[in-house]
Design a protein around this motif. Structure first.
Motif, PDB file in Angstrom:
ATOM      1  N   SER A   1      39.695  35.295  35.955  1.00  0.00           N
ATOM      2  CA  SER A   1      39.643  36.389  34.983  1.00  0.00           C
ATOM      3  C   SER A   1      39.782  37.740  35.675  1.00  0.00           C
ATOM      4  N   VAL A   2      39.080  37.928  36.774  1.00  0.00           N
ATOM      5  CA  VAL A   2      39.166  39.190  37.519  1.00  0.00           C
ATOM      6  C   VAL A   2      40.584  39.395  38.038  1.00  0.00           C
ATOM      7  N   VAL A   3      41.177  38.355  38.601  1.00  0.00           N
ATOM      8  CA  VAL A   3      42.555  38.455  39.116  1.00  0.00           C
ATOM      9  C   VAL A   3      43.513  38.829  37.987  1.00  0.00           C
ATOM     10  N   ASN A   4      43.339  38.235  36.810  1.00  0.00           N
ATOM     11  CA  ASN A   4      44.240  38.539  35.696  1.00  0.00           C
ATOM     12  C   ASN A   4      44.005  39.929  35.122  1.00  0.00           C
ATOM     13  N   VAL A   5      42.796  40.440  35.207  1.00  0.00           N
ATOM     14  CA  VAL A   5      42.548  41.832  34.818  1.00  0.00           C
ATOM     15  C   VAL A   5      43.264  42.762  35.793  1.00  0.00           C
TER      16      VAL A   5
END
Length: 137
Positions: free
Chosen positions: A109-113
């Motif tokens: 999720s952090v990477v995709n944000v």
């Protein structure tokens, strides 16, 4: 009234926790497939644009990392889905795998944000695709 409450309690106790966990895992897997599809589309775009994209290398690394982690989560979903949490020995493994999946999904999720922050479509420089068949003067 007491009979209705008793029946509701019995139905709640009769709920199969293993079936619930299996359905939850399947739902998570479907969401993972949706994100994997979006990342594959982003990867295709970034590869088509190439070095012209302002953050080409960063985006390539982040999207690839996201896809690899999603594949890992998919494998862990298969492993956790095969466990029967009604068995004591499977409960410990299920808890550990569930915690590992939770951490990896958080990182995904952090990477995709971050991917969204650098924007596939919204870099500060306009992108122009080069026609590879055009002659360069």
């Amino acid at each position: 009234m007491a009979q209705v409450e008793g029946r509701a309690e019995t139905e709640m106790k009769a709920m199969d926790a293993n079936r619930y966990a299996t359905k939850k895992t399947i739902a998570q897997g479907m969401l993972d497939i949706a994100l994997l599809t979006a990342n594959a589309s982003q990867l295709k775009y970034i590869l088509q644009v190439g070095e012209q994209h302002q953050f080409y290398k960063l985006m390539l690394i982040l999207i690839s990392l996201s896809i690899v982690m999603q594949l890992l989560v998919g494998i862990l979903f298969v492993a956790i889905g095969s466990l029967n949490i009604n068995k004591q020995q499977d409960q410990t493994a299920a808890i550990i795998l569930n915690d590992i999946i939770l951490v990896i999904v958080f990182v995904i999720s952090v990477v995709n944000v971050i991917i969204s922050g650098f924007g596939i479509e919204y870099s500060s420089q306009p992108l122009r695709l080069i026609d590879q068949h055009a002659k360069v003067p």
